[in-house]
Motif scaffolding. Structure first.
Motif, short mmCIF file in Angstrom:
data_model
loop_
_atom_site.label_atom_id
_atom_site.label_comp_id
_atom_site.label_asym_id
_atom_site.label_seq_id
_atom_site.Cartn_x
_atom_site.Cartn_y
_atom_site.Cartn_z
N THR A 126 0.81 -1.22 0.00
CA THR A 126 0.00 0.00 0.00
C THR A 126 0.84 1.27 0.00
O THR A 126 0.30 2.34 -0.23
N GLY A 127 2.11 1.15 0.29
CA GLY A 127 2.95 2.34 0.42
C GLY A 127 3.13 2.76 1.87
O GLY A 127 3.95 3.62 2.17
N GLN A 128 2.37 2.16 2.78
CA GLN A 128 2.57 2.42 4.21
C GLN A 128 3.84 1.69 4.66
O GLN A 128 4.28 0.75 4.01
N PRO A 129 4.43 2.11 5.78
CA PRO A 129 5.67 1.48 6.23
C PRO A 129 5.49 0.00 6.60
O PRO A 129 4.47 -0.40 7.15
N ALA A 130 6.52 -0.78 6.30
CA ALA A 130 6.60 -2.16 6.77
C ALA A 130 7.08 -2.13 8.22
O ALA A 130 7.66 -1.13 8.67
N PHE A 131 6.85 -3.22 8.93
CA PHE A 131 7.25 -3.23 10.34
C PHE A 131 7.47 -4.64 10.84
O PHE A 131 7.02 -5.62 10.24
N GLU A 132 8.18 -4.71 11.95
CA GLU A 132 8.34 -5.94 12.71
C GLU A 132 7.27 -5.91 13.79
O GLU A 132 7.13 -4.93 14.50
N PHE A 133 6.53 -7.01 13.89
CA PHE A 133 5.44 -7.11 14.87
C PHE A 133 5.86 -8.09 15.96
O PHE A 133 6.09 -9.26 15.69
N TYR A 134 6.02 -7.55 17.16
CA TYR A 134 6.41 -8.35 18.33
C TYR A 134 5.14 -8.55 19.15
O TYR A 134 4.76 -7.68 19.93
N ASP A 135 4.49 -9.68 18.94
CA ASP A 135 3.23 -9.96 19.62
C ASP A 135 3.52 -10.37 21.07
O ASP A 135 4.68 -10.40 21.50
N THR A 136 2.50 -10.73 21.79
CA THR A 136 2.66 -11.06 23.21
C THR A 136 3.47 -12.34 23.44
O THR A 136 3.90 -12.59 24.55
N ASP A 137 3.73 -13.13 22.38
CA ASP A 137 4.54 -14.35 22.52
C ASP A 137 6.02 -14.08 22.23
O ASP A 137 6.81 -15.01 22.11
#
Length: 155
Positions: A126-137
């Motif tokens: 979409t053109g929005q930033p990519a990210f690392e997702f650190y979930d609760t696990d």
């Protein structure tokens, strides 16, 4: 590569910005400091979701100018202090791939997502930033430097 399309919720985030090369030891050091701050604020229990948002394309932005936001989910009434700021994460649809490795391995993993998987997936970013997702696990091994997260691209 095991990639799953997910819908992530909107979140209110406290963050601090790192400017410099992605994958550098400076980001790992800043995560350690940010984690200490979050623990002192009582944000790590119960553990909140965290994001590492890459705001620039490292293929077109000089490494010294790449911006990376270290974020943790907070309640809407959270009041930041010091060098901490607030931002709203809009949520939405993301292509996410599990990652487990060190900070040195995350750059090549991102390259594989963008250079191999995404062009073949039929999905368009979409053109929005990519990210690392650190979930609760989220887990981190201080001896080896190995951690887990999901690499997420907005689609």
């Amino acid at each position: 590569m095991s990639i799953e399309t997910k819908t992530l919720p909107a979140m209110h985030l406290a963050y601090v910005r790192h400017t410099g090369p992605y994958g550098s030891p400076g980001i790992a050091q800043q995560w350690a400091s940010f984690g200490e701050w979050a623990t002192a604020q009582g944000l790590m229990t119960p553990r909140r979701r965290m994001l590492g948002i890459s705001l620039d394309n490292p293929m077109t932005t000089p490494p010294a100018q790449c911006r990376y936001d270290l974020c943790i989910e907070v309640d809407s009434d959270f009041k930041p202090e010091g060098g901490i700021a607030l931002q709203d994460f809009p949520g939405g649809r993301y292509a996410c791939v599990p990652f487990k490795g060190t900070a040195l391995a995350i750059g090549p993993a991102w390259m594989q997502v963008f250079a191999q998987w995404l062009p073949q997936s039929g999905l368009r970013p979409t053109g929005q930033p990519a990210f690392e997702f650190y979930d609760t696990d989220f887990e981190f091994d201080a001896q080896t430097g190995v951690f887990n997260c999901e690499l997420c691209v907005p689609v």
